[in-house]
Design a protein around this motif. Structure first.
Motif, PDB file in Angstrom:
ATOM      1  N   ILE A  62      63.579 -32.758  -2.488  1.00 54.96           N
ATOM      2  CA  ILE A  62      62.399 -33.282  -1.752  1.00 54.96           C
ATOM      3  C   ILE A  62      62.149 -32.397  -0.627  1.00 54.96           C
ATOM      4  O   ILE A  62      62.973 -31.325  -0.380  1.00 54.96           O
ATOM      5  CB  ILE A  62      62.808 -34.669  -1.012  1.00 54.96           C
ATOM      6  CG1 ILE A  62      64.080 -34.585  -0.235  1.00 54.96           C
ATOM      7  CG2 ILE A  62      62.758 -35.723  -2.110  1.00 54.96           C
ATOM      8  CD1 ILE A  62      64.448 -35.818   0.391  1.00 54.96           C
ATOM      9  N   GLY A  63      60.969 -32.416   0.244  1.00 52.62           N
ATOM     10  CA  GLY A  63      60.970 -31.493   1.419  1.00 52.62           C
ATOM     11  C   GLY A  63      61.869 -31.515   2.392  1.00 52.62           C
ATOM     12  O   GLY A  63      62.698 -32.359   2.486  1.00 52.62           O
ATOM     13  N   LYS A  64      61.797 -30.252   3.095  1.00 50.78           N
ATOM     14  CA  LYS A  64      62.802 -30.107   4.113  1.00 50.78           C
ATOM     15  C   LYS A  64      62.780 -31.345   5.280  1.00 50.78           C
ATOM     16  O   LYS A  64      63.766 -31.736   5.687  1.00 50.78           O
ATOM     17  CB  LYS A  64      62.787 -29.064   4.803  1.00 50.78           C
ATOM     18  CG  LYS A  64      63.985 -28.495   5.752  1.00 50.78           C
ATOM     19  CD  LYS A  64      63.615 -27.108   5.970  1.00 50.78           C
ATOM     20  CE  LYS A  64      64.694 -26.453   7.158  1.00 50.78           C
ATOM     21  NZ  LYS A  64      64.525 -25.437   7.961  1.00 50.78           N
ATOM     22  N   GLY A  65      61.582 -31.361   5.706  1.00 54.47           N
ATOM     23  CA  GLY A  65      61.189 -32.519   6.569  1.00 54.47           C
ATOM     24  C   GLY A  65      61.711 -34.009   6.353  1.00 54.47           C
ATOM     25  O   GLY A  65      62.240 -34.687   6.908  1.00 54.47           O
ATOM     26  N   LYS A  66      61.281 -34.308   4.948  1.00 52.28           N
ATOM     27  CA  LYS A  66      61.830 -35.480   4.434  1.00 52.28           C
ATOM     28  C   LYS A  66      63.473 -35.642   4.478  1.00 52.28           C
ATOM     29  O   LYS A  66      63.869 -36.685   4.379  1.00 52.28           O
ATOM     30  CB  LYS A  66      61.276 -35.584   3.045  1.00 52.28           C
ATOM     31  CG  LYS A  66      60.915 -36.963   2.359  1.00 52.28           C
ATOM     32  CD  LYS A  66      59.709 -37.770   3.077  1.00 52.28           C
ATOM     33  CE  LYS A  66      59.554 -39.058   2.525  1.00 52.28           C
ATOM     34  NZ  LYS A  66      58.682 -39.750   3.327  1.00 52.28           N
ATOM     35  N   ALA A  67      64.111 -34.296   4.151  1.00 46.38           N
ATOM     36  CA  ALA A  67      65.432 -34.534   3.721  1.00 46.38           C
ATOM     37  C   ALA A  67      66.072 -34.994   5.113  1.00 46.38           C
ATOM     38  O   ALA A  67      66.958 -35.520   5.337  1.00 46.38           O
ATOM     39  CB  ALA A  67      66.003 -33.119   3.325  1.00 46.38           C
ATOM     40  N   HIS A  68      65.424 -34.272   6.331  1.00 44.21           N
ATOM     41  CA  HIS A  68      65.862 -34.896   7.601  1.00 44.21           C
ATOM     42  C   HIS A  68      65.753 -36.247   8.021  1.00 44.21           C
ATOM     43  O   HIS A  68      66.662 -36.719   8.816  1.00 44.21           O
ATOM     44  CB  HIS A  68      65.395 -33.793   8.698  1.00 44.21           C
ATOM     45  CG  HIS A  68      65.953 -32.590   8.894  1.00 44.21           C
ATOM     46  ND1 HIS A  68      65.553 -31.399   8.086  1.00 44.21           N
ATOM     47  CD2 HIS A  68      67.126 -32.271   9.470  1.00 44.21           C
ATOM     48  CE1 HIS A  68      66.377 -30.423   8.368  1.00 44.21           C
ATOM     49  NE2 HIS A  68      67.367 -30.883   9.143  1.00 44.21           N
ATOM     50  N   GLU A  69      64.548 -36.628   7.523  1.00 39.26           N
ATOM     51  CA  GLU A  69      64.180 -38.163   7.712  1.00 39.26           C
ATOM     52  C   GLU A  69      65.235 -39.134   6.869  1.00 39.26           C
ATOM     53  O   GLU A  69      65.858 -40.005   7.394  1.00 39.26           O
ATOM     54  CB  GLU A  69      62.747 -38.248   7.119  1.00 39.26           C
ATOM     55  CG  GLU A  69      61.894 -39.182   7.790  1.00 39.26           C
ATOM     56  CD  GLU A  69      60.569 -39.488   7.002  1.00 39.26           C
ATOM     57  OE1 GLU A  69      60.536 -40.484   6.063  1.00 39.26           O
ATOM     58  OE2 GLU A  69      59.785 -38.579   7.099  1.00 39.26           O
ATOM     59  N   LEU A  70      65.638 -38.536   5.699  1.00 36.90           N
ATOM     60  CA  LEU A  70      66.540 -39.010   4.684  1.00 36.90           C
ATOM     61  C   LEU A  70      68.012 -39.214   5.565  1.00 36.90           C
ATOM     62  O   LEU A  70      68.742 -40.267   5.586  1.00 36.90           O
ATOM     63  CB  LEU A  70      66.809 -38.392   3.534  1.00 36.90           C
ATOM     64  CG  LEU A  70      67.766 -38.747   2.408  1.00 36.90           C
ATOM     65  CD1 LEU A  70      67.169 -40.314   1.848  1.00 36.90           C
ATOM     66  CD2 LEU A  70      67.891 -37.995   1.111  1.00 36.90           C
ATOM     67  N   LYS A  71      68.273 -37.952   6.208  1.00 38.07           N
ATOM     68  CA  LYS A  71      69.689 -38.192   6.982  1.00 38.07           C
ATOM     69  C   LYS A  71      69.682 -39.238   8.065  1.00 38.07           C
ATOM     70  O   LYS A  71      70.674 -39.916   8.371  1.00 38.07           O
ATOM     71  CB  LYS A  71      69.604 -36.598   7.728  1.00 38.07           C
ATOM     72  CG  LYS A  71      70.890 -36.621   8.627  1.00 38.07           C
ATOM     73  CD  LYS A  71      70.848 -35.321   9.504  1.00 38.07           C
ATOM     74  CE  LYS A  71      72.039 -35.195  10.608  1.00 38.07           C
ATOM     75  NZ  LYS A  71      72.378 -34.170  10.916  1.00 38.07           N
ATOM     76  N   ASP A  72      68.429 -39.375   8.845  1.00 34.89           N
ATOM     77  CA  ASP A  72      68.488 -40.628   9.838  1.00 34.89           C
ATOM     78  C   ASP A  72      68.320 -41.663   9.278  1.00 34.89           C
ATOM     79  O   ASP A  72      69.214 -42.536   9.846  1.00 34.89           O
ATOM     80  CB  ASP A  72      67.183 -40.381  10.349  1.00 34.89           C
ATOM     81  CG  ASP A  72      66.930 -38.831  11.294  1.00 34.89           C
ATOM     82  OD1 ASP A  72      68.157 -38.253  11.722  1.00 34.89           O
ATOM     83  OD2 ASP A  72      66.105 -38.420  11.799  1.00 34.89           O
TER      84      ASP A  72
END
Ligand SMILES: Nc1nc2c(ncn2[C@@H]2O[C@H](COP(=O)(O)OP(=O)(O)OP(=O)(O)O)[C@@H](O)[C@H]2O)c(=O)[nH]1
Ligand SMILES: [Mg+2]
Length: 440
Positions: A62-72
């Motif tokens: 997935i996109g990088k931004g979305k990946a960070h969202e996923l982490k949260d």
């Protein structure tokens, strides 16, 4: 990968991606199915995330931004694992695990886990473990070695004494060596199983062979039980059946067929599973007729039908004669409506509508099966010497006797018999000279 048996209350976050060519709706549906799979693997779903994107990201899928969202989201939902609906590359898995500090797996791993939990016979266990290890092998990096001790329902774990570290060997090298050895042993066992299965198929003779195929949970085993009385496992669960069961079924007084129930299909079936289950699917490959069982009550039954068709194409049997069996019609209407479905389908040559559970529509199904059997038959006029007692009794058992007349030395018989039996009983030698031969 039997994490679910170790910690039954694990929580998972599901992630899907819709790229051009796949509608959001299809991706949603696919995520619903992943939720069902996750549930079957006794893992609790705590959240889901779907991203629409032009292309797959090489690093995180997935996109990088979305990946960070996923982490949260993984943190806030206390997820023990993140499950992607698509196959991730080993590198994507590693990158996501490092970023999210949570175990990351994909749809294939979940399906393999379910198969491993449901495998009851030795054949299924060997096939599943082989598929798991082939899946695991390329993912076995330093970071992933923990999996090697969990794969194959503990098979690797149980190899402690063989795992003695050689000079200068790292844990990763030991794991690789163990897995390679285990794959070899399983493959040899599977080859043996395959030839045993071939022998028992041969022993069953040349009866007309029918295989049930279809999406998982469509009702194949229920239909098997309804037609043959076989005590096969029926569950409202994905992949209840992992083996094949074959039974002889009497369709009418002169027609016996061999009916086989086997493993179901699903979208994005892991290809390692596919390869490993070749021996089990052999019955399907050799069938004279396929009954494609469809769950009519499923909102996306047409997508499921397409999936089954493409799996059949992968198996190289897309051209086999196929009778569509639209099942679970009791779920889409009451008594009268059910009858209408049965009648409407009956008018089409390659379709029937049934409720395997309630036994509705089975007479029409038997009738159509009979029609296919007859297509596979020839009518012969034979002149058989009375001294051929054994052949005469075989004909009475295997063929339909249309006419019979005794002369002092011979029996003149008109029979309908399965084409396969013409050669098997070498009937050509008795075909009466002036009579029509081998016409359908
Ligand atoms: N209402 C209804 N339910 C059905 C019918 N046929 C099967 N079922 C139910 O559907 C579920 C799945 O049935 P199975 O026969 O196990 O399905 P399967 O295709 O063999 O599934 P797998 O072996 O898991 O791939 C069970 O809960 C059955 O009771 C039917 O005609 N009507
Ligand atoms: Mg079944």
């Amino acid at each position: 990968m039997s994490y679910s048996t170790e910690k039954p209350a694990e929580n998972a976050l599901l992630v899907g991606l819709s790229v051009p060519g796949i509608t959001t709706w299809e991706a949603e549906d696919s995520l619903d199915e992943l939720a069902r799979l996750t549930d079957t693997a006794t893992i609790h779903v705590v959240g889901r995330m779907l991203q629409a994107r032009k292309h797959i990201d090489a690093t995180y899928y997935i996109g990088k931004g979305k990946a960070h969202e996923l982490k949260d989201q993984a943190k806030s939902t206390k997820a023990d694992m993140i499950i992607f609906d698509n196959d991730l590359s080993p590198a994507q898995m590693r990158n996501l695990e490092e970023l999210c500090e949570t175990r990351v797996i994909d749809r294939s791993a979940i399906i393999l886990d379910i198969f491993s939990q449901h495998a009851r016979t030795r054949t299924a266990q060997v096939q599943v473990e082989l598929a798991q290890l082939n899946y695991l092998f390329p993912r076995l990096t330093g970071h992933w070695t923990h999996l090697s001790r969990q794969a194959g329902g503990g098979a690797i774990r149980g190899m402690g004494s063989a795992g003695v570290r050689g000079p200068g060997e790292t844990q990763l090298e030991i794991d690789r060596r163990l897995i390679r050895g285990r794959i070899g042993a399983l493959q040899r066992e599977l080859d043996k199983i395959g030839s045993q299965m071939a022998t028992s198929r041969k022993a069953r003779g040349d009866s007309f062979k029918i295989a049930l195929v279809g999406y998982t949970n469509a009702g194949k085993s229920t239909l098997m039980r309804a037609l043959s009385g076989a005590d096969v496992l029926i569950e409202d669960q994905l992949f209840a059946t992992l083996d094949s069961t074959t039974r002889s079924v009497e369709i009418d007084h002169s027609h016996k067929i061999l009916l086989t129930d086997t493993v179901g299909f699903i979208k994005k079936l892991p290809h390692h599973l596919f390869a490993s289950f070749r021996a089990t699917l052999e019955e399907t490959l050799e069938a004279d007729l396929l009954l494609h069982v469809v769950d009519m009550s499923h909102p996306h039954y047409e997508l499921q039908m397409n999936t089954v068709q493409s799996v059949l194409a992968d198996l190289g049997v897309e051209d086999k004669r196929t009778l569509l069996v639209m099942n679970k019609i009791d779920q889409i209407g009451d008594g009268d409506e059910m009858d209408l479905h049965v009648q409407a389908a009956a008018e089409q040559p390659d379709k029937v509508a049934v409720s395997a559970m309630n036994g509705v529509g089975l007479d029409v199904l038997r009738q159509k099966i009979l029609y296919y059997c007859q297509e596979h038959e020839v009518t012969l006029d034979l002149q058989v010497p009375q001294s051929e007692g054994r052949l005469l009794s075989q004909l009475h058992e295997q063929a339909e006797i249309l006419e019979q007349e005794y002369t002092p030395e011979n029996v003149m018989i008109r029979v309908r018999v399965d084409r396969a039996w013409v050669e098997r009983l070498d009937l050509q030698r008795f075909v009466a000279a002036e009579q029509p031969t081998l016409e359908a």
